[in-house]
Design a protein around this motif. Structure first.
Motif, mmCIF file in Angstrom:
data_model
loop_
_atom_site.group_PDB
_atom_site.id
_atom_site.type_symbol
_atom_site.label_atom_id
_atom_site.label_comp_id
_atom_site.label_asym_id
_atom_site.label_seq_id
_atom_site.Cartn_x
_atom_site.Cartn_y
_atom_site.Cartn_z
ATOM 1 N N ASP A 87 10.564 -43.455 -7.313
ATOM 2 C CA ASP A 87 9.584 -43.115 -6.284
ATOM 3 C C ASP A 87 9.806 -41.662 -5.852
ATOM 4 N N GLN A 108 11.696 -50.297 -18.448
ATOM 5 C CA GLN A 108 10.773 -49.526 -17.630
ATOM 6 C C GLN A 108 11.574 -49.020 -16.438
ATOM 7 N N LEU A 109 11.732 -47.708 -16.368
ATOM 8 C CA LEU A 109 12.501 -47.072 -15.301
ATOM 9 C C LEU A 109 11.521 -46.483 -14.305
ATOM 10 N N SER A 110 11.590 -46.950 -13.058
ATOM 11 C CA SER A 110 10.676 -46.475 -12.022
ATOM 12 C C SER A 110 11.445 -45.652 -11.003
ATOM 13 N N ARG A 144 0.397 -38.855 -13.734
ATOM 14 C CA ARG A 144 1.301 -39.873 -14.267
ATOM 15 C C ARG A 144 1.807 -40.839 -13.207
ATOM 16 N N THR A 163 6.869 -44.002 -13.613
ATOM 17 C CA THR A 163 7.463 -45.025 -14.470
ATOM 18 C C THR A 163 7.598 -44.487 -15.886
ATOM 19 N N GLU A 195 14.991 -50.548 -12.585
ATOM 20 C CA GLU A 195 14.860 -50.848 -14.010
ATOM 21 C C GLU A 195 14.308 -52.257 -14.173
ATOM 22 N N GLN A 196 13.322 -52.375 -15.052
ATOM 23 C CA GLN A 196 12.766 -53.680 -15.403
ATOM 24 C C GLN A 196 12.842 -53.816 -16.911
ATOM 25 N N SER A 215 8.854 -45.602 -19.784
ATOM 26 C CA SER A 215 9.165 -46.744 -20.644
ATOM 27 C C SER A 215 9.927 -46.268 -21.866
ATOM 28 N N VAL A 236 4.983 -43.396 -7.400
ATOM 29 C CA VAL A 236 6.017 -43.919 -8.298
ATOM 30 C C VAL A 236 5.777 -43.457 -9.725
ATOM 31 N N LEU A 266 13.630 -39.230 -18.054
ATOM 32 C CA LEU A 266 13.359 -38.949 -16.641
ATOM 33 C C LEU A 266 14.020 -37.637 -16.235
#
Length: 146
Positions: A50, A46-48, A72, A79, A25-26, A81, A77, A99
């Protein structure tokens, strides 16, 4: 941060659990609603995730996810938002729900197409229409032409 649980559904009979360590998470400043906290709150999330290296998916699921999400992904990865809420906590929840929903949709196996035959009535109507068209064109010809 907790593990992400995806409920059972088509393609996921036992559901899915993504370990918290595989989610990144960012946080950043979100435009839009914010009022007085607009200068200090980093509410956008922003949830990433992989897809290529996760332990939550088996090989078949991973291949399907990589194929369906190809447009996407950045590398492998994915992502997501979220910035629609004023609070960071609600945006985190929204991103996780998105997600989970996306993974459920992606992992549904494709339904194979079943070949069907035209009905007897539709075949009869098609041939009758061809006869009518042929007759119309036949009457348009010049009398001497064959």
């Amino acid at each position: 941060m907790d593990d992400l649980h995806v409920p059972p559904g088509p393609g996921l009979p036992r559901g899915l659990t993504i370990p918290a360590g595989e989610l990144l998470e960012q946080f950043s400043h979100a435009s839009g609603p914010g009022g007085q906290g607009v200068n200090t709150a980093d509410s956008r999330v922003q949830l990433s995730f992989d897809v290529g290296t996760t332990t939550a998916l088996d090989e078949r699921q991973r291949a399907r996810a990589l194929d369906v999400l190809a447009g996407r992904l950045a590398g492998t990865v994915l992502t997501i938002s979220a910035a629609e809420h004023r609070s960071q906590r609600r945006n985190r929840t929204a991103a996780r729900q998105r997600l989970a929903e996306l993974l459920r949709e992606v992992l549904v196996p494709p339904v194979p197409r079943r070949a069907t035959r035209p009905t007897r009535g539709s075949q009869r109507r098609r041939l009758e229409a061809k006869r009518q068209r042929s007759e119309t064109k036949r009457y348009r010809r010049r009398p001497g032409a064959s």
